[in-house]
Design a protein around this motif. Structure first.
Motif, short mmCIF file in Angstrom:
data_model
loop_
_atom_site.label_atom_id
_atom_site.label_comp_id
_atom_site.label_asym_id
_atom_site.label_seq_id
_atom_site.Cartn_x
_atom_site.Cartn_y
_atom_site.Cartn_z
N TYR A 1 2.13 1.34 3.83
CA TYR A 1 0.84 1.99 3.63
C TYR A 1 0.16 2.20 4.97
O TYR A 1 0.40 1.48 5.93
N TRP B 1 -5.80 5.84 1.46
CA TRP B 1 -4.54 5.30 1.96
C TRP B 1 -3.36 6.06 1.36
O TRP B 1 -3.35 6.40 0.19
N CYS C 1 0.66 5.70 0.62
CA CYS C 1 1.56 4.56 0.42
C CYS C 1 2.92 5.02 -0.09
O CYS C 1 3.04 6.11 -0.67
N ILE D 1 -4.04 5.34 -2.56
CA ILE D 1 -4.99 4.32 -2.97
C ILE D 1 -6.34 4.71 -2.37
O ILE D 1 -6.45 5.01 -1.18
N CYS E 1 -10.13 3.35 -1.93
CA CYS E 1 -11.02 2.19 -1.99
C CYS E 1 -12.45 2.72 -2.07
O CYS E 1 -12.98 3.25 -1.10
N LEU F 1 -4.06 -4.45 -0.25
CA LEU F 1 -3.24 -3.29 -0.62
C LEU F 1 -1.78 -3.71 -0.75
O LEU F 1 -1.08 -3.24 -1.65
#
Length: 139
Positions: free
Chosen positions: A6, A19, A21, A40, A42, A88
Protein backbone atom coordinates in the motif's frame (compact mmCIF):
# COMPACT_ATOMS: atom_id res chain seq x y z
CA UNK A 1 4.05 -9.92 4.49
CA UNK A 2 5.28 -9.42 0.92
CA UNK A 3 1.89 -10.41 -0.54
CA UNK A 4 0.34 -7.05 0.35
CA UNK A 5 1.37 -3.49 -0.45
CA UNK A 6 0.00 0.00 0.00
CA UNK A 7 1.02 3.57 -0.64
CA UNK A 8 -0.55 6.97 -1.08
CA UNK A 9 -2.63 7.18 -4.24
CA UNK A 10 -1.34 10.73 -4.85
CA UNK A 11 2.10 11.89 -3.78
CA UNK A 12 0.77 15.31 -2.71
CA UNK A 13 -1.93 13.86 -0.39
CA UNK A 14 -0.82 15.54 2.83
CA UNK A 15 -3.98 14.35 4.61
CA UNK A 16 -3.09 10.66 4.13
CA UNK A 17 -6.64 10.00 2.92
CA UNK A 18 -6.47 7.98 -0.31
CA UNK A 19 -4.41 4.79 -0.52
CA UNK A 20 -3.68 2.46 -3.45
CA UNK A 21 -3.23 -1.15 -2.39
CA UNK A 22 -2.55 -4.61 -3.79
CA UNK A 23 -3.00 -8.13 -2.53
CA UNK A 24 -1.35 -11.11 -4.21
CA UNK A 25 -3.83 -13.97 -4.29
CA UNK A 26 -2.90 -16.71 -1.81
CA UNK A 27 -1.51 -19.97 -3.21
CA UNK A 28 -3.84 -22.95 -3.31
CA UNK A 29 -6.95 -20.79 -3.68
CA UNK A 30 -9.05 -19.54 -6.59
CA UNK A 31 -7.19 -16.21 -6.12
CA UNK A 32 -3.76 -17.79 -6.72
CA UNK A 33 -1.51 -16.21 -9.34
CA UNK A 34 -3.51 -12.96 -9.46
CA UNK A 35 -2.87 -9.43 -8.27
CA UNK A 36 -5.89 -7.65 -6.81
CA UNK A 37 -6.01 -3.85 -6.74
CA UNK A 38 -8.03 -1.93 -4.20
CA UNK A 39 -8.36 1.51 -2.68
CA UNK A 40 -8.69 2.55 0.93
CA UNK A 41 -10.16 5.93 1.83
CA UNK A 42 -9.60 7.15 5.38
CA UNK A 43 -12.46 9.55 6.08
CA UNK A 44 -12.62 12.47 8.50
CA UNK A 45 -13.51 10.16 11.43
CA UNK A 46 -10.62 7.74 10.82
CA UNK A 47 -9.13 6.11 12.90
CA UNK A 48 -12.15 6.20 15.22
CA UNK A 49 -14.24 4.71 12.38
CA UNK A 50 -13.01 2.20 9.80
CA UNK A 51 -11.94 3.37 6.35
CA UNK A 52 -13.87 2.74 3.14
CA UNK A 53 -12.35 -0.15 1.19
CA UNK A 54 -13.07 -0.85 -2.46
CA UNK A 55 -11.64 -3.44 -4.80
CA UNK A 56 -11.00 -2.01 -8.26
CA UNK A 57 -10.17 -5.50 -9.57
CA UNK A 58 -13.31 -7.61 -9.93
CA UNK A 59 -13.35 -10.25 -7.23
CA UNK A 60 -15.79 -12.82 -5.91
CA UNK A 61 -15.69 -12.82 -2.09
CA UNK A 62 -18.48 -13.04 0.45
CA UNK A 63 -17.55 -9.69 2.05
CA UNK A 64 -17.33 -7.74 -1.23
CA UNK A 65 -20.32 -6.18 -2.98
CA UNK A 66 -20.51 -7.88 -6.37
CA UNK A 67 -21.76 -4.81 -8.24
CA UNK A 68 -19.32 -2.14 -7.06
CA UNK A 69 -16.39 -3.82 -5.24
CA UNK A 70 -17.03 -2.22 -1.85
CA UNK A 71 -15.97 -4.28 1.14
CA UNK A 72 -19.05 -4.52 3.33
CA UNK A 73 -18.26 -3.50 6.91
CA UNK A 74 -20.76 -5.91 8.46
CA UNK A 75 -19.25 -8.88 6.59
CA UNK A 76 -15.56 -8.48 7.45
CA UNK A 77 -14.72 -9.04 11.12
CA UNK A 78 -11.89 -6.49 11.35
CA UNK A 79 -14.25 -3.76 10.13
CA UNK A 80 -17.27 -5.01 12.05
CA UNK A 81 -15.28 -4.99 15.30
CA UNK A 82 -13.18 -1.94 14.44
CA UNK A 83 -10.45 -0.77 16.82
CA UNK A 84 -8.68 2.56 16.27
CA UNK A 85 -5.34 0.77 16.74
CA UNK A 86 -5.82 -1.27 13.54
CA UNK A 87 -3.62 -0.32 10.60
CA UNK A 88 -3.96 -0.50 6.82
CA UNK A 89 -1.66 -3.51 6.97
CA UNK A 90 -4.04 -5.22 9.42
CA UNK A 91 -6.94 -4.64 7.02
CA UNK A 92 -5.07 -6.02 4.00
CA UNK A 93 -3.92 -9.06 5.99
CA UNK A 94 -7.53 -9.67 7.10
CA UNK A 95 -8.69 -9.55 3.46
CA UNK A 96 -5.96 -11.98 2.43
CA UNK A 97 -6.96 -14.31 5.28
CA UNK A 98 -10.57 -14.03 4.11
CA UNK A 99 -9.44 -15.17 0.64
CA UNK A 100 -7.97 -18.27 2.30
CA UNK A 101 -11.13 -19.02 4.29
CA UNK A 102 -13.23 -22.09 3.46
CA UNK A 103 -16.12 -19.78 2.50
CA UNK A 104 -14.09 -18.03 -0.23
CA UNK A 105 -11.03 -20.02 -1.33
CA UNK A 106 -12.82 -22.05 -4.01
CA UNK A 107 -15.25 -19.41 -5.30
CA UNK A 108 -15.00 -18.97 -9.09
CA UNK A 109 -13.31 -15.69 -9.98
CA UNK A 110 -14.00 -13.21 -12.80
CA UNK A 111 -11.55 -13.19 -15.72
CA UNK A 112 -8.16 -11.56 -15.12
CA UNK A 113 -7.74 -7.80 -15.67
CA UNK A 114 -11.43 -6.94 -15.26
CA UNK A 115 -12.26 -4.00 -13.01
CA UNK A 116 -15.36 -2.42 -11.51
CA UNK A 117 -14.56 0.98 -13.02
CA UNK A 118 -13.47 -0.25 -16.45
CA UNK A 119 -15.03 1.52 -19.46
CA UNK A 120 -14.29 0.07 -22.85
CA UNK A 121 -13.53 2.30 -25.82
CA UNK A 122 -16.78 1.41 -27.66
CA UNK A 123 -18.78 2.49 -24.57
CA UNK A 124 -17.00 5.83 -24.44
CA UNK A 125 -17.52 6.38 -28.18
CA UNK A 126 -21.19 5.46 -27.88
CA UNK A 127 -21.68 8.05 -25.14
CA UNK A 128 -19.94 10.72 -27.23
CA UNK A 129 -21.94 9.86 -30.34
CA UNK A 130 -25.26 9.89 -28.47
CA UNK A 131 -24.52 13.33 -27.05
CA UNK A 132 -23.59 14.71 -30.48
CA UNK A 133 -26.57 13.05 -32.19
CA UNK A 134 -29.25 14.62 -29.97
CA UNK A 135 -31.16 17.10 -32.17
CA UNK A 136 -31.92 20.59 -30.85
CA UNK A 137 -35.63 21.41 -30.63
CA UNK A 138 -36.82 24.73 -32.04
CA UNK A 139 -39.55 26.68 -30.28
Amino acid sequence: DTDISYGLAKADDTTFTDWACTILGPQGTAFDNRIYFLTIKCGEKYPMEPPLIKFTSKINMNCVNKSNGLVETAKLDILKHWNHDYTLQNILMALKKEMESSANKKLPQPPDAVSYTHLTLPTILLVQISVVAVPLKKK
